[in-house]
Scaffold this active site. Structure first.
Site, PDB file in Angstrom:
ATOM      1  N   LYS A 182       0.840  -1.210   0.000  1.00  0.00           N
ATOM      2  CA  LYS A 182       0.000   0.000   0.000  1.00  0.00           C
ATOM      3  C   LYS A 182       0.873   1.258   0.000  1.00  0.00           C
ATOM      4  O   LYS A 182       1.664   1.474   0.914  1.00  0.00           O
ATOM      5  CB  LYS A 182      -0.918  -0.016   1.231  1.00  0.00           C
ATOM      6  CG  LYS A 182      -1.689   1.290   1.459  1.00  0.00           C
ATOM      7  CD  LYS A 182      -2.641   1.203   2.670  1.00  0.00           C
ATOM      8  CE  LYS A 182      -3.271   2.557   2.995  1.00  0.00           C
ATOM      9  NZ  LYS A 182      -4.147   2.521   4.184  1.00  0.00           N
ATOM     10  N   ASP A 240      -2.599  10.114   3.980  1.00  0.00           N
ATOM     11  CA  ASP A 240      -4.001   9.726   4.137  1.00  0.00           C
ATOM     12  C   ASP A 240      -4.720  10.750   5.022  1.00  0.00           C
ATOM     13  O   ASP A 240      -4.646  10.688   6.249  1.00  0.00           O
ATOM     14  CB  ASP A 240      -4.075   8.327   4.768  1.00  0.00           C
ATOM     15  CG  ASP A 240      -5.518   7.835   4.890  1.00  0.00           C
ATOM     16  OD1 ASP A 240      -6.424   8.493   4.330  1.00  0.00           O
ATOM     17  OD2 ASP A 240      -5.725   6.774   5.524  1.00  0.00           O
ATOM     18  N   LYS A 299     -10.156  12.597   8.606  1.00  0.00           N
ATOM     19  CA  LYS A 299      -9.651  12.151   9.907  1.00  0.00           C
ATOM     20  C   LYS A 299      -9.598  13.337  10.866  1.00  0.00           C
ATOM     21  O   LYS A 299      -9.378  14.467  10.428  1.00  0.00           O
ATOM     22  CB  LYS A 299      -8.223  11.618   9.748  1.00  0.00           C
ATOM     23  CG  LYS A 299      -8.122  10.246   9.096  1.00  0.00           C
ATOM     24  CD  LYS A 299      -6.674   9.789   9.051  1.00  0.00           C
ATOM     25  CE  LYS A 299      -6.520   8.461   8.341  1.00  0.00           C
ATOM     26  NZ  LYS A 299      -7.178   7.332   9.017  1.00  0.00           N
ATOM     27  N   ASP A 312       1.499   6.128   5.763  1.00  0.00           N
ATOM     28  CA  ASP A 312       0.540   5.212   5.138  1.00  0.00           C
ATOM     29  C   ASP A 312       1.071   4.579   3.848  1.00  0.00           C
ATOM     30  O   ASP A 312       0.348   3.856   3.170  1.00  0.00           O
ATOM     31  CB  ASP A 312      -0.785   5.954   4.876  1.00  0.00           C
ATOM     32  CG  ASP A 312      -1.988   5.050   5.037  1.00  0.00           C
ATOM     33  OD1 ASP A 312      -1.837   3.974   5.650  1.00  0.00           O
ATOM     34  OD2 ASP A 312      -3.069   5.402   4.535  1.00  0.00           O
ATOM     35  N   ASP A 327     -12.120   7.084   3.836  1.00  0.00           N
ATOM     36  CA  ASP A 327     -10.928   6.799   4.644  1.00  0.00           C
ATOM     37  C   ASP A 327     -10.532   5.321   4.568  1.00  0.00           C
ATOM     38  O   ASP A 327      -9.448   4.934   4.984  1.00  0.00           O
ATOM     39  CB  ASP A 327     -11.172   7.219   6.097  1.00  0.00           C
ATOM     40  CG  ASP A 327      -9.881   7.340   6.889  1.00  0.00           C
ATOM     41  OD1 ASP A 327      -8.803   7.331   6.262  1.00  0.00           O
ATOM     42  OD2 ASP A 327      -9.961   7.454   8.127  1.00  0.00           O
ATOM     43  N   GLU A 385      -9.443   3.726   2.136  1.00  0.00           N
ATOM     44  CA  GLU A 385      -8.932   3.881   0.765  1.00  0.00           C
ATOM     45  C   GLU A 385      -7.857   2.853   0.420  1.00  0.00           C
ATOM     46  O   GLU A 385      -7.668   2.529  -0.752  1.00  0.00           O
ATOM     47  CB  GLU A 385      -8.373   5.297   0.581  1.00  0.00           C
ATOM     48  CG  GLU A 385      -6.928   5.525   1.067  1.00  0.00           C
ATOM     49  CD  GLU A 385      -6.720   5.276   2.564  1.00  0.00           C
ATOM     50  OE1 GLU A 385      -7.699   5.362   3.327  1.00  0.00           O
ATOM     51  OE2 GLU A 385      -5.585   4.973   2.965  1.00  0.00           O
ATOM     52  N   ARG A 418      -7.700  -0.342   0.868  1.00  0.00           N
ATOM     53  CA  ARG A 418      -8.255  -1.532   0.211  1.00  0.00           C
ATOM     54  C   ARG A 418      -8.627  -1.248  -1.240  1.00  0.00           C
ATOM     55  O   ARG A 418      -8.610  -2.140  -2.080  1.00  0.00           O
ATOM     56  CB  ARG A 418      -9.448  -2.056   1.033  1.00  0.00           C
ATOM     57  CG  ARG A 418     -10.574  -1.081   1.172  1.00  0.00           C
ATOM     58  CD  ARG A 418     -11.523  -1.461   2.315  1.00  0.00           C
ATOM     59  NE  ARG A 418     -10.984  -1.077   3.627  1.00  0.00           N
ATOM     60  CZ  ARG A 418     -11.584  -1.347   4.782  1.00  0.00           C
ATOM     61  NH1 ARG A 418     -12.740  -1.995   4.815  1.00  0.00           N
ATOM     62  NH2 ARG A 418     -11.037  -0.971   5.918  1.00  0.00           N
TER      63      ARG A 418
HETATM   64  N1  BES Z   1      -4.344   4.348   7.001  1.00  0.00           N
HETATM   65  C1  BES Z   1      -5.461   4.030   7.789  1.00  0.00           C
HETATM   66  C2  BES Z   1      -5.171   2.963   8.853  1.00  0.00           C
HETATM   67  C3  BES Z   1      -4.168   3.328   9.897  1.00  0.00           C
HETATM   68  C4  BES Z   1      -4.573   3.858  11.104  1.00  0.00           C
HETATM   69  C5  BES Z   1      -2.831   3.074   9.707  1.00  0.00           C
HETATM   70  C6  BES Z   1      -3.650   4.163  12.071  1.00  0.00           C
HETATM   71  C7  BES Z   1      -1.897   3.392  10.676  1.00  0.00           C
HETATM   72  C8  BES Z   1      -2.304   3.925  11.862  1.00  0.00           C
HETATM   73  C9  BES Z   1      -6.597   3.514   6.910  1.00  0.00           C
HETATM   74  O1  BES Z   1      -6.648   3.999   5.624  1.00  0.00           O
HETATM   75  C10 BES Z   1      -7.879   3.882   7.584  1.00  0.00           C
HETATM   76  O2  BES Z   1      -8.110   5.040   7.763  1.00  0.00           O
HETATM   77  N2  BES Z   1      -8.690   2.889   7.938  1.00  0.00           N
HETATM   78  C11 BES Z   1      -9.916   3.114   8.583  1.00  0.00           C
HETATM   79  C12 BES Z   1     -10.908   2.124   8.034  1.00  0.00           C
HETATM   80  C13 BES Z   1     -12.323   2.410   8.437  1.00  0.00           C
HETATM   81  C14 BES Z   1     -12.789   3.719   7.821  1.00  0.00           C
HETATM   82  C15 BES Z   1     -13.200   1.286   7.991  1.00  0.00           C
HETATM   83  C16 BES Z   1      -9.716   2.888  10.090  1.00  0.00           C
HETATM   84  O3  BES Z   1      -8.942   2.019  10.472  1.00  0.00           O
HETATM   85  O4  BES Z   1     -10.302   3.635  10.864  1.00  0.00           O
HETATM   86 ZN    ZN Z   2      -4.808   4.601   4.821  1.00  0.00          ZN
HETATM   87 ZN    ZN Z   3      -7.685   5.864   5.466  1.00  0.00          ZN
END
Ligand code: BES
Ligand code: ZN
Ligand code: ZN
Length: 505
Positions: free
Chosen positions: A275, A280, A287, A298, A357, A359, A361
């Site tokens: 990834k 992000d 966020k 990220d 968010d 994204e 996947r």
């Molecule tokens: N990049 C984040 C995940 C992340 C969080 C990585 C903290 C490192 C530290 C990812 O893109 C994300 O925001 N995921 C969301 C998914 C949700 C919206 C289903 C999450 O984990 O909150």
């Molecule tokens: Zn992310």
């Molecule tokens: Zn994200």
């Protein structure tokens, strides 16, 4: 740093820092006068320095308990400038390749590096007994601890006072250690540090096009094939899931493909997917500022995969390895994807994007389809995919999501040698229905719980029948709490585990 074995048991060499690992039992024995079992090395060193070492250790009440050490400055200009006594654990009969057993060596390396830096010493000698140098992985771990713990990210700092680096590591042993081991360790460290640099660089500089330049330079130096899919080519191959994430950014999106082919013909092909979200923001599902602060990290999956390609270009495993790095920024502007938009991925599946968010996947989906279309035996993907995986496993462990039990076991085992914690997680079919969308083939988020699992299930919709493992590195990719060989910021997690796995095939 030159690493070599010095044979013989005499103290007729010259070094800056003499390191003596010692167990509680050995220390007790060595202070008993005329005991037949008292250890030769400590007794010799003690004699050489007119009983000063044992006197000092007694004064300091040093008992050689594991995780403790004692530093002694030696008088005058004899053999060494300082001696570091390190409490060494009793030899465990069980698994010598366990995470803990190998970690002792990595910790020893980190301690040596810290001590040498504080006294500005360059030449190190480590005495064997009770630690051993005939196990390849122990020696690699020692060198890793030495090198990785001294990593600093100083690209953006004016640095005046740099501690001199260690020039020589002599291992006092009669065993013949493999020559290639030092090189392998060096390559693994350099690659880990490249991954750390990429993660630590601010997102304004480590852009998708910077990752493209990095890949091109790795390819040139390492004899790898590089292919770059830019926006036009991505449109042509219908990678609209990846493209949709990049819409809100003024940075161009790319999919980077690197290929390593071994000299000897092989039919086995392993594909790595990483990834590469260089920042992000969350997009319109924005966020909170506390959650956005570290989101330059990220692209850690991309860093892991690119750095692994650097390592294997030098260590040359016998399998073909392909890297796929989808990379873009997740930002906001008038063209950015809206929650509720529907996009079609490269395999023809439509996705309702209910949370911009989620994204990672979306960009991985197209990359996984491409990897499988190209045809390979195994796919591994690395991604800082979910906060939920951090909630589940904390910040030391990566989650391994796969239906391939053997593959999962191999990764966990290689991780133990590499000092990287991985843990199997379920791809629970029970939760798949959470991804049902009322207007598209699938939606990009599940329910409130089990977020790391539903993310894994989402990815599985884009791999038909190639053995595949998804590794969620959201926890261990980036750290605020440095410890031993792990430094603050980017960790370079997964580089050594993956390289070791590829070398074992
Ligand atoms: N990049 C984040 C995940 C992340 C969080 C990585 C903290 C490192 C530290 C990812 O893109 C994300 O925001 N995921 C969301 C998914 C949700 C919206 C289903 C999450 O984990 O909150
Ligand atoms: Zn992310
Ligand atoms: Zn994200």
């Amino acid at each position: 740093m030159r690493v070599y074995a010095r044979k013989g048991k005499n103290l007729d060499f010259s070094t800056d820092l003499l390191v003596i690992p010692v167990t509680e039992h050995q220390l007790k024995q060595s202070s008993k006068k005329d005991s037949a079992t008292r250890t030769v090395t400590i007794a010799k060193v003690n004699q050489y320095f007119d009983n000063l070492p044992l006197r000092e250790l007694k004064r300091e009440a040093f008992k050689a308990k594991a995780q403790t050490h004692s530093l002694l400055r030696t008088p005058g200009d004899k053999m060494c400038k300082a001696i570091l006594f390190v409490g060494w654990p009793k030899k465990e009969k069980k698994d010598e390749n366990s995470f803990e057993a190998v970690m002792h060596y990595r910790k020893l390396g980190a301690l040596i590096s810290k001590t040498a830096a504080s006294l500005r010493l360059k030449r190190i000698t480590v005495l064997e007994e009770p630690c051993i140098f005939n196990e390849k992985e122990n020696l690699i771990a020692l060198i890793e601890g030495l090198n990785l713990s001294s990593y600093r990210f100083e690209k953006y700092k004016k640095v005046d006072d740099k501690a001199p680096s260690i020039t020589e590591l002599a291992l006092q042993t009669n065993k013949s250690i493999a020559k290639g081991v030092a090189k392998e360790a060096e390559v693994l460290c350099q690659a880990t540090m490249l991954a750390r640099d990429l993660v630590n660089m601010p997102a304004a500089d480590c852009t998708p096009s910077y990752l493209v330049r990095t890949a091109r330079s790795l390819a040139k130096k390492g004899g790898l094939r590089v292919q770059i899919f830019d926006r036009n080519r991505l449109k042509k191959i219908k990678a609209f899931s990846l493209l949709s994430v990049s819409e809100g950014s003024s940075e161009n999106p790319y999919l980077i493909k690197l290929t390593y082919k071994p000299k000897k013909r092989t039919t086995k092909v392993i594909s790595l997917v990483g990834k590469g979200i260089t920042f992000d923001s969350g997009g319109y599902s924005i966020k909170p500022s506390s959650g956005m602060m570290d989101m330059k990290c990220d692209m850690s999956g991309a860093a892991t995969v690119l750095a692994t390609m650097k390592a294997i270009a030098e260590l040359k495993p016998s399998v073909e390895v392909r890297a796929y790095v989808p990379t873009c920024e997740n930002m906001i502007n008038g063209k950015a994807t809206r929650p509720g938009d529907v996009v079609k991925a490269m395999n023809g599946k439509t996705i309702e994007i209910l949370n911009t968010d989620a994204e990672g996947r979306l960009i991985l989906a197209d990359a996984l389809v491409m990897a499988e279309k190209d045809g390979c035996d195994t796919i591994l993907d690395f991604a800082t995919l979910t906060g939920a995986c951090m909630v589940a496993l904390g910040d030391s462990y990566a989650g391994v999501f796969t239906k391939e039990e053997k593959l999962s076991e191999q990764l966990v085992k290689k991780g133990a040698l590499a000092g990287e914690r991985l843990w199997p997680m379920p791809l629970a079919e029970e939760y798949r229905e959470q991804l049902k969308s009322s207007i598209a083939d699938i939606k990009n988020i599940g329910g409130r719980f089990g977020g790391a699992i539903t993310a894994g299930l989402f990815l599985s919709e884009f791999v038909k029948d190639t053995p595949w493992a998804h590794i969620d590195i959201a926890g261990p990719a980036f750290t605020e709490a440095p410890k031993g060989h792990i430094t603050k910021g980017g960790v370079g997690f997964g580089v050594r585990t993956t390289t070791k796995y590829l070398l074992s095939l």
